[in-house]
Design an enzyme around this catalytic site. Structure first.
Site, mmCIF file in Angstrom:
data_model
loop_
_atom_site.group_PDB
_atom_site.id
_atom_site.type_symbol
_atom_site.label_atom_id
_atom_site.label_comp_id
_atom_site.label_asym_id
_atom_site.label_seq_id
_atom_site.Cartn_x
_atom_site.Cartn_y
_atom_site.Cartn_z
ATOM 1 C CD GLN A 73 -2.994 1.470 2.203
ATOM 2 O OE1 GLN A 73 -2.549 2.021 3.509
ATOM 3 N NE2 GLN A 73 -4.113 1.264 1.887
ATOM 4 C CB CYS A 103 -4.763 7.318 5.926
ATOM 5 S SG CYS A 103 -4.090 7.625 7.647
#
Length: 331
Positions: A73, A103
């Protein structure tokens, strides 16, 4: 000794994965989690493009062969940097490159990383298209169902449609909005309500896309339930705090004799011994296995021994064996 469990009658298993989690899904954790489930896709922690462009690439990208299937990621927004880092991930042998658009922390927002990019679907579509053109492995996107001011299902659909129009076909959807102003990352995992029906609807209305659901999944029955509406399930903190859930999920692959918690610990010992021999402190390894005995007799004592002794100077494999012995497990 293996643990006998009934195998539920369900359709053939769909995708199952463990979410990328900062400070948690390290190489030490992933090796342990692979022992808990041989088929689940594992994800690295989010690695920022700046860490790879300017930092120690081997430290960030090293992984063991046993970790496959494994996805890298990336966190970033600069097109050139993301293309460069996607190529690095492919060169290092990763099976997938995933872009973090979920996030919610203040720190990553300042770097134009994470959930704030949901407000820039055109830019995300551009960089994902460039990454796909640069590598042969899949490029996927992990995102929220929305952010402040873009909280409607239609806003998420617009984001997905614009990114999909440039060739991305695989989306992992955290079924909560991210509130970027006023909530901490921890609060963003708990306060915004789960909206699973939005993810189900996305799959129903865009059947040609691969849609995986993430957020709040804690049991095998919940995995089965979400599979009925999506292409896969990504488990987050429950897989870390109660990793035996992954072992129990092996039943969905037709496994009737599950490895016991003791079996998992014994299988992990060679890796622990190699890491200790390479100079890694014991507590950096064992902090990832504290949850293995969650909810079983002796589990509390096991965690106490590891928590109080694994960080001491010179702590070695004897501490892990002592912790296991405190729970009645002979390693």
């Amino acid at each position: 000794m293996s643990e006998q469990q009934p195998t539920p009658s369900i359709p053939a298993p769909k995708a199952l994965s463990v979410a990328p989690m900062m400070d948690w899904t390290t190489r030490h954790a992933r090796n342990f989690l692979r022992l808990c489930h041989p088929h689940a896709r594992l994800y690295t922690e989010m690695v920022t493009t700046q860490a790879l462009v300017h930092g120690d690439v081997p430290r960030h990208l090293r992984f063991e062969t046993e970790e496959h299937p494994i996805a890298l990621q990336l966190g970033g927004s600069d097109r050139a940097d993301l293309v460069h880092c996607a190529k690095l991930g492919e060169d290092w042998g990763y099976d997938e490159i995933n872009l973090n658009v979920g996030c919610p922390s203040d720190r990553v927002q300042q770097g134009r990383i994470g959930a704030c990019l949901m407000a820039e679907p055109d830019h995300v579509s551009e960089v994902v298209a460039a990454m796909q053109a640069a590598v042969k492995i899949p490029v996927t996107v992990k995102h929220r169902i929305g952010i402040d001011g873009l909280e409607r299902y239609e806003d998420m659909l617009d984001f997905v449609d614009k990114v999909a129009a440039r060739g991305c076909t695989h989306f992992i959807v955290h079924a909560r909005i991210a509130i970027l102003a006023g909530l901490s990352p921890k609060e963003n995992r708990e306060v915004p309500p789960l909206r699973y029906t939005d993810v189900y609807r996305l799959k129903q209305e865009r059947p040609q896309l691969t849609i995986e659901l993430n957020g709040g999944v804690k049991t095998v029955d919940e995995i089965i339930s979400h599979w009925q509406h999506t292409d896969g399930v990504m488990i987050g903190r429950e897989a870390y705090q109660n990793p035996y859930l992954l072992v129990e999920a092996q039943r969905l692959w037709g496994v009737s004799e599950l490895p016991s918690r003791a079996d998992i610990l014994r299988a992990y010992l060679p890796f622990v011994e190699r890491e200790l021999a390479a100079g890694c402190p014991l507590n950096q390894i064992t902090r990832h296995i504290l949850g293995l005995l969650q909810g079983v007799p002796g589990g509390r004592r096991y965690r106490q021994v590891l928590s109080t002794q694994a960080h001491l100077p010179g702590a070695g494999i004897n501490v892990l064996k002592a912790a296991a012995a405190a729970a009645g497990i002979d390693l």
